[in-house]
Design an enzyme around this catalytic site. Sequence first.
Site, short mmCIF file in Angstrom:
data_model
loop_
_atom_site.label_atom_id
_atom_site.label_comp_id
_atom_site.label_asym_id
_atom_site.label_seq_id
_atom_site.Cartn_x
_atom_site.Cartn_y
_atom_site.Cartn_z
N GLU A 359 39.12 39.81 39.10
CA GLU A 359 37.80 39.20 39.05
C GLU A 359 36.91 39.81 40.13
O GLU A 359 37.31 39.91 41.29
CB GLU A 359 37.88 37.69 39.30
N CYS A 360 35.72 40.18 39.75
CA CYS A 360 34.66 40.60 40.67
C CYS A 360 35.15 41.68 41.65
O CYS A 360 35.21 42.85 41.30
CB CYS A 360 34.09 39.38 41.39
#
Length: 473
Positions: A359-360
Amino acid sequence: MVIAAPASGSGKTTVATGLMAALRARGLRVSPHKVGPDYIDPGYHALATGLPGRNLDPWLTGEERVAPLFLHGAAGADVAVVEGVMGLFDGRADTDFASTAHVARLLDAPVVLVVDAARQSRSVAAVVHGFATFDPRVRVGGVILNRVGSERHEELCRSALAATGTPVLGAIRRDDAVSTPSRHLGLIPAAERGSEAVAAVDRLGELVARSCDLEALLRLARTAPPLDGRAWSPAGALHRPGTGPSPAGTTVPGTGPSPAGTARPGPGVAAGAAKGTGPVVAVAGGAAFTFGYAEHAELLRAAGAEAVTFDPLRDEALPEGTAAVVIGGGFPEMYAADLAANEPLKREIAAFGGPIAAECAGLLYLCESLDDHPMCGKIAAKAEMTPRLTLGYRDATATRDSLLTRAGERYRGHEFHRTAVTVAGEPLFRWEGGGDGHGDPLVTASYLHLHWAGSPLLAQRLVSSSRSPSALR
Protein backbone atom coordinates in the site's frame (compact mmCIF):
# COMPACT_ATOMS: atom_id res chain seq x y z
CA MET A 1 -14.01 10.37 26.51
CA VAL A 2 -13.57 11.93 23.08
CA ILE A 3 -11.12 14.81 22.59
CA ALA A 4 -12.49 17.05 19.83
CA ALA A 5 -12.04 20.59 18.54
CA PRO A 6 -13.78 23.21 16.39
CA ALA A 7 -11.10 22.81 13.69
CA SER A 8 -7.80 21.20 12.83
CA GLY A 9 -4.81 22.85 14.47
CA SER A 10 -6.60 23.59 17.73
CA GLY A 11 -4.42 21.25 19.79
CA LYS A 12 -6.29 17.92 19.83
CA THR A 13 -3.14 15.82 19.51
CA THR A 14 -1.34 17.83 22.20
CA VAL A 15 -4.20 17.42 24.65
CA ALA A 16 -5.12 13.82 23.80
CA THR A 17 -1.54 12.53 23.89
CA GLY A 18 -0.70 14.53 27.00
CA LEU A 19 -3.85 13.34 28.74
CA MET A 20 -3.04 9.73 27.93
CA ALA A 21 0.48 10.16 29.33
CA ALA A 22 -0.75 12.00 32.42
CA LEU A 23 -3.33 9.34 33.25
CA ARG A 24 -0.81 6.56 32.71
CA ALA A 25 1.60 8.36 35.07
CA ARG A 26 -1.13 8.08 37.71
CA GLY A 27 -1.04 4.30 37.36
CA LEU A 28 -4.06 3.91 35.09
CA ARG A 29 -4.21 1.58 32.10
CA VAL A 30 -5.19 3.90 29.26
CA SER A 31 -6.66 2.66 25.98
CA PRO A 32 -5.71 4.99 23.07
CA HIS A 33 -7.88 5.54 20.00
CA LYS A 34 -7.96 7.87 16.99
CA VAL A 35 -10.93 8.80 14.82
CA GLY A 36 -10.24 8.43 11.10
CA PRO A 37 -7.52 6.83 8.98
CA ASP A 38 -4.55 8.69 10.51
CA TYR A 39 -1.46 6.54 11.17
CA ILE A 40 0.79 9.15 12.78
CA ASP A 41 -1.11 10.24 15.89
CA PRO A 42 -1.62 6.63 17.07
CA GLY A 43 2.18 6.26 17.15
CA TYR A 44 2.38 9.01 19.76
CA HIS A 45 -0.61 7.50 21.59
CA ALA A 46 1.26 4.19 21.82
CA LEU A 47 4.26 5.94 23.38
CA ALA A 48 1.99 7.67 25.88
CA THR A 49 0.12 4.55 26.97
CA GLY A 50 2.32 1.55 26.22
CA LEU A 51 -0.57 0.02 24.24
CA PRO A 52 -1.20 -0.08 20.47
CA GLY A 53 -2.85 3.06 19.11
CA ARG A 54 -6.05 2.00 17.36
CA ASN A 55 -8.20 3.73 14.76
CA LEU A 56 -11.98 4.07 14.74
CA ASP A 57 -13.20 4.82 11.22
CA PRO A 58 -16.82 4.22 10.16
CA TRP A 59 -15.90 4.66 6.50
CA LEU A 60 -13.06 2.13 6.41
CA THR A 61 -14.59 -0.55 8.63
CA GLY A 62 -18.33 0.11 8.56
CA GLU A 63 -20.06 1.95 11.38
CA GLU A 64 -21.39 -1.32 12.82
CA ARG A 65 -17.81 -2.31 13.70
CA VAL A 66 -16.78 0.90 15.48
CA ALA A 67 -18.09 -0.07 18.92
CA PRO A 68 -16.85 -3.71 18.68
CA LEU A 69 -13.38 -2.52 17.60
CA PHE A 70 -13.37 -0.02 20.47
CA LEU A 71 -14.30 -2.75 22.95
CA HIS A 72 -11.56 -4.98 21.53
CA GLY A 73 -8.91 -2.30 22.00
CA ALA A 74 -10.18 -1.10 25.38
CA ALA A 75 -10.44 -4.54 26.99
CA GLY A 76 -8.90 -4.43 30.46
CA ALA A 77 -8.36 -0.66 30.44
CA ASP A 78 -9.30 1.74 33.22
CA VAL A 79 -10.10 4.60 30.85
CA ALA A 80 -10.22 5.14 27.09
CA VAL A 81 -9.23 8.38 25.37
CA VAL A 82 -10.36 8.91 21.77
CA GLU A 83 -8.69 11.67 19.77
CA GLY A 84 -10.95 13.17 17.13
CA VAL A 85 -10.21 14.26 13.59
CA MET A 86 -10.55 17.72 12.00
CA GLY A 87 -13.46 19.74 13.39
CA LEU A 88 -16.02 17.96 15.56
CA PHE A 89 -18.67 17.73 12.83
CA ASP A 90 -16.42 17.44 9.77
CA GLY A 91 -17.13 14.19 7.94
CA ARG A 92 -17.11 12.82 4.42
CA ALA A 93 -18.20 15.35 1.79
CA ASP A 94 -21.08 17.47 3.13
CA THR A 95 -22.13 15.02 5.86
CA ASP A 96 -20.82 14.16 9.31
CA PHE A 97 -20.33 10.50 8.38
CA ALA A 98 -16.98 9.32 9.79
CA SER A 99 -16.63 12.55 11.77
CA THR A 100 -15.63 12.80 15.41
CA ALA A 101 -19.28 13.51 16.26
CA HIS A 102 -20.36 10.36 14.41
CA VAL A 103 -17.92 8.20 16.39
CA ALA A 104 -18.88 9.91 19.68
CA ARG A 105 -22.52 9.00 18.98
CA LEU A 106 -21.64 5.40 18.12
CA LEU A 107 -19.75 5.12 21.44
CA ASP A 108 -22.24 7.25 23.39
CA ALA A 109 -19.18 8.99 24.81
CA PRO A 110 -18.86 12.50 26.27
CA VAL A 111 -16.84 15.05 24.29
CA VAL A 112 -14.15 17.39 25.59
CA LEU A 113 -13.80 20.37 23.26
CA VAL A 114 -10.28 21.77 22.84
CA VAL A 115 -10.51 25.44 21.88
CA ASP A 116 -7.58 27.51 20.68
CA ALA A 117 -8.06 30.64 22.79
CA ALA A 118 -5.29 32.64 21.12
CA ARG A 119 -6.48 36.00 19.76
CA GLN A 120 -9.90 35.80 21.43
CA SER A 121 -11.47 35.92 24.87
CA ARG A 122 -15.26 36.35 25.24
CA SER A 123 -15.79 34.92 21.77
CA VAL A 124 -14.66 31.55 23.09
CA ALA A 125 -18.06 31.26 24.78
CA ALA A 126 -19.88 31.76 21.49
CA VAL A 127 -17.80 29.05 19.85
CA VAL A 128 -18.44 26.58 22.66
CA HIS A 129 -22.15 27.40 22.82
CA GLY A 130 -22.49 26.78 19.11
CA PHE A 131 -20.71 23.43 19.20
CA ALA A 132 -22.52 22.29 22.35
CA THR A 133 -25.98 22.98 20.87
CA PHE A 134 -25.44 22.20 17.17
CA ASP A 135 -26.35 18.50 17.52
CA PRO A 136 -28.21 17.48 20.70
CA ARG A 137 -27.10 13.86 20.14
CA VAL A 138 -23.51 14.88 20.87
CA ARG A 139 -22.77 15.62 24.53
CA VAL A 140 -20.06 18.26 25.03
CA GLY A 141 -19.15 17.68 28.66
CA GLY A 142 -16.32 20.16 29.08
CA VAL A 143 -13.79 22.52 27.51
CA ILE A 144 -10.01 22.68 27.58
CA LEU A 145 -8.61 26.07 26.61
CA ASN A 146 -5.39 25.87 24.61
CA ARG A 147 -2.72 28.49 23.93
CA VAL A 148 -3.87 30.76 26.77
CA GLY A 149 -1.65 33.84 26.87
CA SER A 150 -1.76 34.90 30.52
CA GLU A 151 -3.60 34.59 33.82
CA ARG A 152 -5.79 37.55 32.87
CA HIS A 153 -6.59 35.96 29.50
CA GLU A 154 -7.63 32.77 31.26
CA GLU A 155 -9.87 34.70 33.67
CA LEU A 156 -11.66 36.43 30.78
CA CYS A 157 -12.26 33.15 28.97
CA ARG A 158 -13.50 31.37 32.09
CA SER A 159 -15.83 34.22 32.96
CA ALA A 160 -17.40 34.15 29.50
CA LEU A 161 -17.75 30.37 29.50
CA ALA A 162 -19.51 30.36 32.88
CA ALA A 163 -22.66 31.57 31.15
CA THR A 164 -22.70 28.59 28.77
CA GLY A 165 -22.90 25.99 31.52
CA THR A 166 -20.06 24.00 29.95
CA PRO A 167 -17.32 23.50 32.55
CA VAL A 168 -13.70 24.45 31.89
CA LEU A 169 -11.61 21.35 32.58
CA GLY A 170 -8.23 22.86 31.80
CA ALA A 171 -6.31 25.86 30.52
CA ILE A 172 -3.00 25.27 28.75
CA ARG A 173 -0.55 28.14 28.35
CA ARG A 174 1.43 28.71 25.18
CA ASP A 175 4.55 26.58 25.32
CA ASP A 176 6.77 26.23 22.26
CA ALA A 177 8.79 23.55 24.05
CA VAL A 178 6.00 21.00 23.49
CA SER A 179 5.58 21.55 19.75
CA THR A 180 5.98 18.50 17.50
CA PRO A 181 7.89 18.85 14.21
CA SER A 182 6.02 18.28 10.97
CA ARG A 183 6.62 18.03 7.24
CA HIS A 184 4.72 17.51 3.98
CA LEU A 185 2.18 14.96 5.29
CA GLY A 186 1.82 16.23 8.86
CA LEU A 187 3.66 15.32 12.06
CA ILE A 188 6.88 13.36 11.84
CA PRO A 189 6.06 9.82 13.03
CA ALA A 190 7.16 8.90 16.54
CA ALA A 191 9.07 5.87 15.22
CA GLU A 192 11.38 8.19 13.27
CA ARG A 193 12.20 10.40 16.28
CA GLY A 194 13.25 7.72 18.77
CA SER A 195 14.14 9.01 22.23
CA GLU A 196 13.22 12.56 21.17
CA ALA A 197 9.61 11.43 20.71
CA VAL A 198 9.60 9.73 24.12
CA ALA A 199 10.81 12.94 25.75
CA ALA A 200 8.22 14.99 23.87
CA VAL A 201 5.39 12.75 25.07
CA ASP A 202 6.67 12.99 28.64
CA ARG A 203 6.60 16.79 28.39
CA LEU A 204 3.05 16.69 27.06
CA GLY A 205 1.99 14.52 29.99
CA GLU A 206 3.53 16.94 32.48
CA LEU A 207 1.92 19.92 30.73
CA VAL A 208 -1.57 18.40 30.80
CA ALA A 209 -1.16 17.18 34.39
CA ARG A 210 -0.40 20.68 35.67
CA SER A 211 -2.90 22.47 33.39
CA CYS A 212 -5.99 20.26 33.50
CA ASP A 213 -8.30 18.87 36.17
CA LEU A 214 -7.61 15.16 35.76
CA GLU A 215 -10.15 14.16 38.41
CA ALA A 216 -12.90 16.10 36.65
CA LEU A 217 -11.92 14.54 33.32
CA LEU A 218 -12.09 11.05 34.82
CA ARG A 219 -15.50 11.82 36.33
CA LEU A 220 -16.69 12.89 32.90
CA ALA A 221 -15.36 9.70 31.31
CA ARG A 222 -17.26 7.64 33.88
CA THR A 223 -20.54 9.11 32.64
CA ALA A 224 -20.24 7.09 29.42
CA PRO A 225 -22.79 4.26 29.68
CA PRO A 226 -21.87 0.61 28.99
CA LEU A 227 -21.80 -0.33 25.31
CA ASP A 228 -24.07 -3.06 24.03
CA GLY A 229 -22.69 -5.87 21.93
CA ARG A 230 -19.54 -7.93 21.88
CA ALA A 231 -15.94 -6.97 21.29
CA TRP A 232 -14.48 -7.58 17.85
CA SER A 233 -12.11 -10.53 17.63
CA PRO A 234 -9.76 -11.45 14.77
CA ALA A 235 -10.75 -15.11 14.81
CA GLY A 236 -14.43 -14.29 14.94
CA ALA A 237 -14.10 -11.81 12.07
CA LEU A 238 -12.49 -14.44 9.82
CA HIS A 239 -15.19 -17.01 10.45
CA ARG A 240 -18.29 -14.84 10.38
CA PRO A 241 -20.31 -14.83 7.14
CA GLY A 242 -20.38 -11.53 5.30
CA THR A 243 -16.96 -10.32 6.37
CA GLY A 244 -15.43 -10.12 2.94
CA PRO A 245 -15.32 -7.21 0.50
CA SER A 246 -18.70 -6.02 -0.73
CA PRO A 247 -19.97 -7.32 -4.07
CA ALA A 248 -20.43 -4.59 -6.69
CA GLY A 249 -23.53 -2.54 -6.02
CA THR A 250 -23.41 -2.58 -2.23
CA THR A 251 -22.26 0.40 -0.22
CA VAL A 252 -20.97 -0.79 3.14
CA PRO A 253 -17.88 -3.03 3.36
CA GLY A 254 -18.41 -6.51 4.67
CA THR A 255 -22.13 -6.26 5.44
CA GLY A 256 -23.57 -8.11 2.48
CA PRO A 257 -23.05 -11.71 1.47
CA SER A 258 -19.52 -12.58 0.45
CA PRO A 259 -18.80 -13.26 -3.24
CA ALA A 260 -19.29 -16.88 -4.20
CA GLY A 261 -16.74 -19.20 -2.69
CA THR A 262 -15.21 -16.71 -0.26
CA ALA A 263 -17.27 -17.05 2.90
CA ARG A 264 -15.16 -19.83 4.44
CA PRO A 265 -11.44 -19.90 5.23
CA GLY A 266 -9.15 -20.98 2.42
CA PRO A 267 -7.36 -24.33 2.50
CA GLY A 268 -5.10 -24.78 5.47
CA VAL A 269 -6.16 -21.59 7.26
CA ALA A 270 -6.96 -22.09 10.94
CA ALA A 271 -7.95 -19.23 13.20
CA GLY A 272 -5.90 -18.91 16.34
CA ALA A 273 -3.01 -21.03 15.08
CA ALA A 274 -0.10 -21.04 17.48
CA LYS A 275 2.83 -18.76 16.72
CA GLY A 276 5.51 -20.53 14.73
CA THR A 277 3.18 -23.18 13.21
CA GLY A 278 2.07 -21.27 10.13
CA PRO A 279 3.65 -19.45 7.20
CA VAL A 280 5.88 -16.49 7.96
CA VAL A 281 4.47 -13.19 6.72
CA ALA A 282 7.20 -10.54 6.62
CA VAL A 283 5.77 -7.10 7.49
CA ALA A 284 7.86 -4.04 6.58
CA GLY A 285 8.64 -1.68 9.46
CA GLY A 286 11.36 0.71 10.56
CA ALA A 287 11.52 4.44 9.98
CA ALA A 288 10.49 4.31 6.29
CA PHE A 289 7.38 2.17 6.78
CA THR A 290 5.56 3.33 9.89
CA PHE A 291 1.93 3.18 8.72
CA GLY A 292 -0.12 0.19 9.79
CA TYR A 293 -3.20 -0.83 11.74
CA ALA A 294 -2.76 -3.13 14.75
CA GLU A 295 -5.66 -5.31 13.61
CA HIS A 296 -3.78 -6.36 10.45
CA ALA A 297 -1.16 -8.36 12.32
CA GLU A 298 -3.87 -9.75 14.59
CA LEU A 299 -5.85 -10.97 11.58
CA LEU A 300 -2.76 -12.52 10.01
CA ARG A 301 -2.10 -14.45 13.21
CA ALA A 302 -5.74 -15.51 13.46
CA ALA A 303 -5.52 -16.77 9.87
CA GLY A 304 -2.66 -19.04 10.91
CA ALA A 305 0.39 -16.98 9.97
CA GLU A 306 3.38 -15.75 11.94
CA ALA A 307 3.80 -11.99 11.38
CA VAL A 308 7.49 -11.00 11.57
CA THR A 309 8.70 -7.41 11.16
CA PHE A 310 11.67 -6.50 8.97
CA ASP A 311 13.29 -3.12 8.26
CA PRO A 312 14.04 -2.40 4.57
CA LEU A 313 16.52 0.27 5.67
CA ARG A 314 18.68 -2.10 7.72
CA ASP A 315 17.91 -5.75 6.99
CA GLU A 316 19.68 -7.23 3.99
CA ALA A 317 17.38 -10.25 3.79
CA LEU A 318 13.76 -11.14 4.44
CA PRO A 319 13.06 -13.06 7.67
CA GLU A 320 13.94 -16.73 7.51
CA GLY A 321 11.18 -18.79 5.94
CA THR A 322 9.24 -15.82 4.54
CA ALA A 323 6.21 -17.05 2.59
CA ALA A 324 4.51 -13.69 1.99
CA VAL A 325 5.38 -10.00 2.29
CA VAL A 326 3.30 -7.01 3.45
CA ILE A 327 4.67 -3.52 2.76
CA GLY A 328 2.42 -0.79 4.14
CA GLY A 329 2.57 2.97 4.13
CA GLY A 330 5.14 5.42 5.39
CA PHE A 331 7.72 7.87 4.10
CA PRO A 332 10.06 6.09 1.67
CA GLU A 333 10.60 9.42 -0.11
CA MET A 334 12.49 10.63 2.98
CA TYR A 335 14.79 7.59 2.89
CA ALA A 336 14.99 6.90 -0.84
CA ALA A 337 18.79 6.95 -1.00
CA ASP A 338 19.15 4.56 1.95
CA LEU A 339 16.50 2.21 0.59
CA ALA A 340 18.24 2.25 -2.78
CA ALA A 341 21.56 1.41 -1.14
CA ASN A 342 20.22 -1.83 0.36
CA GLU A 343 20.89 -3.85 -2.79
CA PRO A 344 20.71 -7.35 -1.24
CA LEU A 345 17.17 -6.87 0.07
CA LYS A 346 15.97 -5.21 -3.14
CA ARG A 347 17.27 -8.13 -5.19
CA GLU A 348 15.58 -10.64 -2.90
CA ILE A 349 12.22 -8.87 -3.09
CA ALA A 350 12.52 -8.54 -6.89
CA ALA A 351 13.09 -12.28 -7.15
CA PHE A 352 10.59 -13.26 -4.45
CA GLY A 353 8.10 -15.76 -5.83
CA GLY A 354 5.52 -15.53 -3.08
CA PRO A 355 2.59 -13.15 -2.54
CA ILE A 356 3.19 -9.43 -1.85
CA ALA A 357 0.56 -6.98 -0.57
CA ALA A 358 1.65 -3.33 -0.78
CA GLU A 359 0.00 0.00 0.00
CA CYS A 360 1.15 3.51 -0.88
CA ALA A 361 4.77 3.53 0.37
CA GLY A 362 4.91 -0.17 -0.44
CA LEU A 363 3.81 0.59 -3.99
CA LEU A 364 6.64 3.12 -4.32
CA TYR A 365 9.20 0.65 -2.98
CA LEU A 366 8.13 -2.00 -5.51
CA CYS A 367 8.54 0.41 -8.44
CA GLU A 368 11.64 0.66 -10.63
CA SER A 369 12.62 3.98 -9.09
CA LEU A 370 11.57 6.69 -6.63
CA ASP A 371 12.79 10.17 -7.56
CA ASP A 372 15.46 8.49 -9.72
CA HIS A 373 16.67 6.30 -6.84
CA PRO A 374 16.51 2.62 -7.91
CA MET A 375 13.94 0.59 -5.98
CA CYS A 376 13.00 -3.09 -6.20
CA GLY A 377 11.73 -3.13 -9.78
CA LYS A 378 8.95 -5.59 -8.99
CA ILE A 379 6.50 -3.32 -10.81
CA ALA A 380 7.27 -1.71 -14.17
CA ALA A 381 6.64 1.88 -13.09
CA LYS A 382 8.45 4.94 -11.77
CA ALA A 383 7.48 7.09 -8.77
CA GLU A 384 8.23 10.71 -8.07
CA MET A 385 7.39 13.45 -5.60
CA THR A 386 4.88 16.09 -6.72
CA PRO A 387 3.73 19.41 -5.20
CA ARG A 388 0.14 18.14 -5.11
CA LEU A 389 -1.43 16.51 -2.05
CA THR A 390 -3.82 13.66 -2.86
CA LEU A 391 -6.11 13.12 0.10
CA GLY A 392 -9.54 11.62 0.65
CA TYR A 393 -11.79 8.64 1.11
CA ARG A 394 -12.39 6.39 -1.90
CA ASP A 395 -15.25 4.06 -2.80
CA ALA A 396 -13.25 1.75 -5.05
CA THR A 397 -14.16 -1.19 -7.28
CA ALA A 398 -11.62 -3.86 -8.21
CA THR A 399 -11.33 -4.17 -11.98
CA ARG A 400 -9.90 -7.70 -11.97
CA ASP A 401 -8.66 -10.57 -9.87
CA SER A 402 -5.37 -10.16 -8.05
CA LEU A 403 -3.68 -11.57 -4.97
CA LEU A 404 -6.20 -9.85 -2.64
CA THR A 405 -9.04 -8.74 -4.90
CA ARG A 406 -11.68 -10.30 -7.10
CA ALA A 407 -13.17 -8.43 -10.05
CA GLY A 408 -16.22 -6.38 -9.11
CA GLU A 409 -15.61 -6.30 -5.36
CA ARG A 410 -15.95 -2.92 -3.68
CA TYR A 411 -13.60 -1.54 -1.07
CA ARG A 412 -13.71 1.58 1.05
CA GLY A 413 -10.23 3.05 1.30
CA HIS A 414 -8.23 6.22 1.80
CA GLU A 415 -5.52 8.05 -0.16
CA PHE A 416 -2.86 10.25 1.43
CA HIS A 417 0.30 11.07 -0.57
CA ARG A 418 2.31 13.64 -2.49
CA THR A 419 3.82 11.23 -4.99
CA ALA A 420 2.69 9.98 -8.38
CA VAL A 421 3.00 6.56 -10.03
CA THR A 422 1.79 5.68 -13.48
CA VAL A 423 1.27 1.94 -13.94
CA ALA A 424 0.83 0.61 -17.48
CA GLY A 425 -2.54 -0.85 -18.40
CA GLU A 426 -5.89 -0.83 -16.62
CA PRO A 427 -5.57 0.20 -12.96
CA LEU A 428 -6.50 -2.41 -10.36
CA PHE A 429 -8.97 -0.08 -8.63
CA ARG A 430 -11.43 2.42 -10.10
CA TRP A 431 -13.35 5.11 -8.23
CA GLU A 432 -15.22 8.25 -9.14
CA GLY A 433 -12.74 10.56 -10.83
CA GLY A 434 -9.77 8.23 -10.70
CA GLY A 435 -8.13 4.92 -9.98
CA ASP A 436 -4.75 3.27 -9.61
CA GLY A 437 -2.92 0.13 -8.68
CA HIS A 438 -1.15 -2.94 -9.99
CA GLY A 439 -2.53 -6.43 -9.50
CA ASP A 440 -1.69 -9.96 -10.57
CA PRO A 441 -1.99 -13.40 -8.92
CA LEU A 442 1.01 -12.68 -6.67
CA VAL A 443 0.92 -8.91 -6.13
CA THR A 444 -1.63 -6.33 -5.05
CA ALA A 445 -0.10 -2.84 -4.91
CA SER A 446 -1.99 0.44 -4.78
CA TYR A 447 -2.12 3.87 -3.19
CA LEU A 448 -5.35 2.77 -1.55
CA HIS A 449 -5.05 2.29 2.22
CA LEU A 450 -7.47 -0.39 3.41
CA HIS A 451 -8.42 -1.37 6.95
CA TRP A 452 -8.55 -5.15 6.98
CA ALA A 453 -11.04 -5.20 9.87
CA GLY A 454 -13.52 -3.93 7.26
CA SER A 455 -12.62 -6.79 4.90
CA PRO A 456 -10.99 -9.59 6.96
CA LEU A 457 -10.95 -11.84 3.92
CA LEU A 458 -7.91 -9.88 2.70
CA ALA A 459 -5.78 -11.40 5.47
CA GLN A 460 -7.28 -14.80 4.79
CA ARG A 461 -6.50 -14.62 1.07
CA LEU A 462 -2.93 -13.52 1.72
CA VAL A 463 -2.26 -16.38 4.12
CA SER A 464 -3.97 -18.91 1.86
CA SER A 465 -1.88 -17.75 -1.09
CA SER A 466 1.30 -17.95 1.00
CA ARG A 467 0.60 -21.66 1.42
CA SER A 468 -0.14 -22.11 -2.28
CA PRO A 469 1.52 -19.22 -4.16
CA SER A 470 -0.19 -17.91 -7.32
CA ALA A 471 -3.44 -19.74 -6.54
CA LEU A 472 -6.36 -17.33 -6.82
CA ARG A 473 -9.13 -18.17 -4.38
